[in-house]
Enzyme design. Structure first.
Site, PDB file in Angstrom:
ATOM      1  N   HIS A  41     -15.741   5.879  26.502  1.00 28.96           N
ATOM      2  CA  HIS A  41     -16.381   5.412  27.747  1.00 28.96           C
ATOM      3  C   HIS A  41     -15.991   3.943  27.900  1.00 28.96           C
ATOM      4  O   HIS A  41     -16.740   3.048  27.507  1.00 28.96           O
ATOM      5  CB  HIS A  41     -17.898   5.571  27.672  1.00 28.96           C
ATOM      6  CG  HIS A  41     -18.371   6.992  27.557  1.00 28.96           C
ATOM      7  ND1 HIS A  41     -18.205   7.744  26.419  1.00 28.96           N
ATOM      8  CD2 HIS A  41     -18.990   7.795  28.452  1.00 28.96           C
ATOM      9  CE1 HIS A  41     -18.723   8.955  26.625  1.00 28.96           C
ATOM     10  NE2 HIS A  41     -19.206   9.001  27.848  1.00 28.96           N
ATOM     11  N   GLU A 117     -11.992   6.873  30.895  1.00 30.77           N
ATOM     12  CA  GLU A 117     -12.968   6.383  31.879  1.00 30.77           C
ATOM     13  C   GLU A 117     -12.941   7.340  33.056  1.00 30.77           C
ATOM     14  O   GLU A 117     -11.881   7.803  33.460  1.00 30.77           O
ATOM     15  CB  GLU A 117     -12.615   4.952  32.306  1.00 30.77           C
ATOM     16  CG  GLU A 117     -13.447   4.381  33.438  1.00 30.77           C
ATOM     17  CD  GLU A 117     -14.952   4.366  33.184  1.00 30.77           C
ATOM     18  OE1 GLU A 117     -15.412   3.866  32.143  1.00 30.77           O
ATOM     19  OE2 GLU A 117     -15.688   4.872  34.069  1.00 30.77           O
ATOM     20  N   ASP A 141     -13.102  12.908  30.921  1.00 33.28           N
ATOM     21  CA  ASP A 141     -14.463  12.911  30.399  1.00 33.28           C
ATOM     22  C   ASP A 141     -14.410  12.558  28.900  1.00 33.28           C
ATOM     23  O   ASP A 141     -13.760  13.253  28.114  1.00 33.28           O
ATOM     24  CB  ASP A 141     -15.043  14.319  30.604  1.00 33.28           C
ATOM     25  CG  ASP A 141     -16.478  14.427  30.132  1.00 33.28           C
ATOM     26  OD1 ASP A 141     -16.868  13.705  29.193  1.00 33.28           O
ATOM     27  OD2 ASP A 141     -17.220  15.241  30.704  1.00 33.28           O
ATOM     28  N   ASP A 163     -19.672   5.051  23.815  1.00 31.20           N
ATOM     29  CA  ASP A 163     -20.584   4.079  24.449  1.00 31.20           C
ATOM     30  C   ASP A 163     -20.969   4.591  25.834  1.00 31.20           C
ATOM     31  O   ASP A 163     -20.580   4.020  26.858  1.00 31.20           O
ATOM     32  CB  ASP A 163     -19.851   2.718  24.536  1.00 31.20           C
ATOM     33  CG  ASP A 163     -20.714   1.634  25.144  1.00 31.20           C
ATOM     34  OD1 ASP A 163     -21.952   1.765  25.127  1.00 31.20           O
ATOM     35  OD2 ASP A 163     -20.137   0.650  25.646  1.00 31.20           O
TER      36      ASP A 163
END
Ligand code: SAM
Length: 280
Positions: A41, A117, A141, A163
């Site tokens: 992330h 992302e 994802d 994260d």
């Protein structure tokens, strides 16, 4: 997907997470052998603290804002501050690095960075900011990437940072399950994850779940800035690491204590860096 990290960039939780991440990368670099870092992330990569979102919350002022000018700090904290200072060469704090920029500046030529992302704005910013050769940026994802991209070809050496935005109510359960499943598929991987500390009982359940799953060399680092009973929305920042490199806990204890001294808003705010026992 409403979360925008720009509102929170450089806050106390980012300082805790990013110092811990850099310490982990530093520990991996003790060996010459290459490793891969997967940031599931990734966010936008760099943040303008004078921009609209960061200005609206002002959260960074009680985070990196309290640390930026500090001249005396443990070496892990100095390494983190030096990276932020390198982006602000005139000595005025304005640009704050996200985890991808910190990792890209720290990894060696032989290492590999993979960034995932999903949010289009953050993804396009990330592509503008991170141009380091050998870095792969995926519109993907991050949870799905754990299954699809791991184990990596460097099978024995790698770090994952998970994260997530914690927008969904079940995100802690999802995180515990993802850590256990990823460890099962890739037992050598060093897995790191961030979690918000609000109410204590769900956090204790999450940590118990990790212990009961027998995840090895589990490190728990928590930095709270308020007393546990104030009922504020975000009381603290937590990081767990699985397969923690040797002696990282000792180095992090010193640096996290220093962070706590500078970031806590009340004397009763707890912090800890511990390696609890896990099921055999
Ligand atoms: N790791 C970044 C850092 O430390 O600078 C901050 C990441 S922020 C907490 C979470 C990011 O995850 C947001 O940019 C959000 O757009 C993105 N995101 C949300 N759901 C995602 C998903 N399923 N897969 C990948 N990214 C996702």
């Amino acid at each position: 997907m409403n979360y925008r990290h720009a509102f929170h960039a450089g806050n106390f939780a980012d300082a805790h997470k990013h110092l811990t991440l850099l310490a982990l990368i530093d520990a991996m670099k003790r060996k010459d052998a290459p490793f891969v870092l997967l940031d599931t992330h990734a966010g936008a990569g760099l943040y303008d603290l004078f921009g609209g979102e960061a200005r609206r919350t002002g959260e960074w002022q009680d985070g990196i804002g309290r640390l930026f000018a500090e001249t005396r700090a443990p070496s892990l904290a100095r390494a983190y501050l030096n990276q932020v200072r390198a982006l602000n060469p005139d000595g005025r704090l304005r640009i704050y690095p996200g985890s991808p920029a910190l990792a890209a500046a720290t990894l060696r030529a032989q290492d590999r960075l993979i960034l995932c992302e999903l949010e289009p704005g953050a993804l396009s910013a990330l592509k503008q900011v991170i141009k380091t050769p050998g870095t792969a940026i995926h519109r993907r994802d991050g949870w799905e990437a754990l299954g699809a991209l791991l184990p990596p070809r460097e099978a024995k050496r790698g770090v994952v940072l998970i994260d997530p935005p914690f927008e969904a109510a079940n995100e802690l359960d999802r995180l515990a399950d993802a850590l256990a499943a990823t460890h099962k598929r890739w037992p050598q991987g060093v897995l790191a994850a961030w979690y918000p500390i609000k109410d204590r009982p769900p956090i204790d359940r999450f940590l118990r779940k990790l212990q009961q799953a027998g995840l090895p060399d589990l490190l728990v680092s928590e930095l709270c800035i308020h007393s546990p009973i104030t009922g504020v929305r975000l009381n603290g920042s937590g990081m767990v690491i699985i397969n923690t490199p040797w002696k990282l806990d000792e180095d992090l204890r010193e640096a996290t204590g220093w962070l706590h001294d500078h970031l806590r808003q009340t004397a009763e705010a707890p912090w800890r860096v511990e390696m609890p026992d896990t099921a055999p």
